[in-house]
Design a protein around this motif. Structure first.
Motif, PDB file in Angstrom:
ATOM      1  N   UNK A   1      -7.180  41.604  12.956  1.00  0.00           N
ATOM      2  CA  UNK A   1      -6.025  40.733  12.693  1.00  0.00           C
ATOM      3  C   UNK A   1      -6.443  39.707  11.642  1.00  0.00           C
ATOM      4  N   UNK A   2      -5.466  39.098  10.971  1.00  0.00           N
ATOM      5  CA  UNK A   2      -5.768  38.072   9.965  1.00  0.00           C
ATOM      6  C   UNK A   2      -6.461  36.847  10.575  1.00  0.00           C
ATOM      7  N   UNK A   3      -7.281  36.195   9.765  1.00  0.00           N
ATOM      8  CA  UNK A   3      -8.106  35.085  10.225  1.00  0.00           C
ATOM      9  C   UNK A   3      -7.278  33.970  10.866  1.00  0.00           C
ATOM     10  N   UNK A   4      -6.135  33.621  10.305  1.00  0.00           N
ATOM     11  CA  UNK A   4      -5.335  32.529  10.883  1.00  0.00           C
ATOM     12  C   UNK A   4      -4.830  32.895  12.278  1.00  0.00           C
ATOM     13  N   UNK A   5      -4.398  34.143  12.472  1.00  0.00           N
ATOM     14  CA  UNK A   5      -3.927  34.570  13.798  1.00  0.00           C
ATOM     15  C   UNK A   5      -5.051  34.553  14.825  1.00  0.00           C
ATOM     16  N   UNK A   6      -6.226  35.010  14.410  1.00  0.00           N
ATOM     17  CA  UNK A   6      -7.367  35.036  15.324  1.00  0.00           C
ATOM     18  C   UNK A   6      -7.789  33.610  15.674  1.00  0.00           C
ATOM     19  N   UNK A   7      -7.869  32.754  14.678  1.00  0.00           N
ATOM     20  CA  UNK A   7      -8.205  31.338  14.916  1.00  0.00           C
ATOM     21  C   UNK A   7      -7.208  30.711  15.885  1.00  0.00           C
ATOM     22  N   UNK A   8      -5.912  30.902  15.622  1.00  0.00           N
ATOM     23  CA  UNK A   8      -4.882  30.304  16.477  1.00  0.00           C
ATOM     24  C   UNK A   8      -4.995  30.805  17.912  1.00  0.00           C
ATOM     25  N   UNK A   9      -5.199  32.108  18.083  1.00  0.00           N
ATOM     26  CA  UNK A   9      -5.270  32.696  19.427  1.00  0.00           C
ATOM     27  C   UNK A   9      -6.483  32.153  20.175  1.00  0.00           C
TER      28      UNK A   9
ATOM     29  N   UNK B   1     -13.449  27.329  11.624  1.00  0.00           N
ATOM     30  CA  UNK B   1     -14.416  26.929  12.648  1.00  0.00           C
ATOM     31  C   UNK B   1     -13.816  25.951  13.644  1.00  0.00           C
ATOM     32  N   UNK B   2     -14.354  25.983  14.833  1.00  0.00           N
ATOM     33  CA  UNK B   2     -14.087  24.970  15.847  1.00  0.00           C
ATOM     34  C   UNK B   2     -15.371  24.785  16.643  1.00  0.00           C
ATOM     35  N   UNK B   3     -15.592  23.558  17.108  1.00  0.00           N
ATOM     36  CA  UNK B   3     -16.757  23.267  17.931  1.00  0.00           C
ATOM     37  C   UNK B   3     -16.319  22.421  19.109  1.00  0.00           C
ATOM     38  N   UNK B   4     -17.087  22.543  20.191  1.00  0.00           N
ATOM     39  CA  UNK B   4     -16.786  21.796  21.406  1.00  0.00           C
ATOM     40  C   UNK B   4     -18.083  21.505  22.140  1.00  0.00           C
ATOM     41  N   UNK B   5     -17.989  20.582  23.075  1.00  0.00           N
ATOM     42  CA  UNK B   5     -19.091  20.293  23.985  1.00  0.00           C
ATOM     43  C   UNK B   5     -18.519  20.310  25.399  1.00  0.00           C
ATOM     44  N   UNK B   6     -19.296  20.797  26.338  1.00  0.00           N
ATOM     45  CA  UNK B   6     -18.902  20.771  27.747  1.00  0.00           C
ATOM     46  C   UNK B   6     -19.363  19.435  28.307  1.00  0.00           C
TER      47      UNK B   6
ATOM     48  N   UNK C   1     -23.830  22.543  22.477  1.00  0.00           N
ATOM     49  CA  UNK C   1     -22.955  23.036  21.419  1.00  0.00           C
ATOM     50  C   UNK C   1     -22.152  24.234  21.870  1.00  0.00           C
ATOM     51  N   UNK C   2     -20.908  24.270  21.483  1.00  0.00           N
ATOM     52  CA  UNK C   2     -20.089  25.476  21.525  1.00  0.00           C
ATOM     53  C   UNK C   2     -19.463  25.587  20.148  1.00  0.00           C
ATOM     54  N   UNK C   3     -19.557  26.745  19.533  1.00  0.00           N
ATOM     55  CA  UNK C   3     -19.020  26.903  18.178  1.00  0.00           C
ATOM     56  C   UNK C   3     -18.427  28.291  18.026  1.00  0.00           C
ATOM     57  N   UNK C   4     -17.262  28.346  17.393  1.00  0.00           N
ATOM     58  CA  UNK C   4     -16.678  29.610  16.955  1.00  0.00           C
ATOM     59  C   UNK C   4     -16.479  29.522  15.450  1.00  0.00           C
ATOM     60  N   UNK C   5     -16.929  30.563  14.749  1.00  0.00           N
ATOM     61  CA  UNK C   5     -16.648  30.652  13.319  1.00  0.00           C
ATOM     62  C   UNK C   5     -15.842  31.919  13.071  1.00  0.00           C
ATOM     63  N   UNK C   6     -14.995  31.862  12.045  1.00  0.00           N
ATOM     64  CA  UNK C   6     -14.057  32.927  11.726  1.00  0.00           C
ATOM     65  C   UNK C   6     -14.184  33.257  10.241  1.00  0.00           C
TER      66      UNK C   6
ATOM     67  N   UNK D   1     -23.088  29.335  21.858  1.00  0.00           N
ATOM     68  CA  UNK D   1     -23.222  28.175  22.727  1.00  0.00           C
ATOM     69  C   UNK D   1     -24.702  27.917  22.979  1.00  0.00           C
ATOM     70  N   UNK D   2     -25.025  26.652  23.197  1.00  0.00           N
ATOM     71  CA  UNK D   2     -26.394  26.254  23.592  1.00  0.00           C
ATOM     72  C   UNK D   2     -26.276  25.490  24.901  1.00  0.00           C
ATOM     73  N   UNK D   3     -26.903  26.055  25.928  1.00  0.00           N
ATOM     74  CA  UNK D   3     -26.772  25.454  27.252  1.00  0.00           C
ATOM     75  C   UNK D   3     -27.973  25.816  28.104  1.00  0.00           C
TER      76      UNK D   3
END
Length: 149
Positions: free
Chosen positions: A12-20, A74-79, A90-95, A108-110
């Motif tokens: 699927x296109x990058x924007x759709x995958x990122x949004x989902x 990209x998006x990143x998060x921390x728990x 770290x939690x990171x998704x790259x597209x 993720x690093x945990x």
């Protein structure tokens, strides 16, 4: 700390995958995710920087805070809180757009914070469970987005 990475190309296109994948309420389409809620909206977008997400997965519950939101790349998060307890850096998704769709890299690093045996438990127990859950969510995204775009 243990670094865990799962990768998949989603057709699927990058924007759709990122949004989902940044709309984590979608994760409940995976059999390993029971509930996901957006408990605080982010500054520039619902799932943007500052957003708080609460997840209940078969492996535990997690409160995550978004620290980076760069659509659609990209998006990143921390728990901030989890049960069972964990340390999370770290939690990171790259597209990335690729032929045939979007390459997603979820890292993720945990670690399980248990003296003396925490590293062993993280490697032998947490790693396969976390990466398996990530794979199931990415498979659900692929199924949901198949044929779109």
């Amino acid at each position: 700390m243990e670094t865990m990475t799962v990768e998949r190309v989603i057709a699927a296109p990058v924007q759709e995958v990122f949004d989902w994948l940044t709309t984590t309420t979608n994760y409940t389409s995976s059999p390993l995710v029971l509930r996901c809620r957006l408990t605080r909206r982010g500054a520039q977008a619902p799932y943007g920087v500052g957003a708080i997400r609460d997840h209940l997965w078969l492996i535990g519950s997690f409160r995550e805070r978004i620290t980076l939101y760069d659509p659609p790349y990209a998006t990143e998060y921390v728990v901030d809180r989890s049960l069972p307890p964990s340390r999370h850096e770290l939690g990171r998704m790259t597209f990335t757009e690729v032929g045939g769709g979007t390459h997603v890299r979820w890292t993720t690093r945990a670690e399980i914070p248990v003296p003396l045996i925490g590293s062993f438990l993280t490697r032998r127990l947490a790693r396969p469970v976390i990466t398996g859950t990530f794979r199931a969510i990415l498979a659900s995204a692929d199924s949901a987005l198949a044929g779109h775009g």
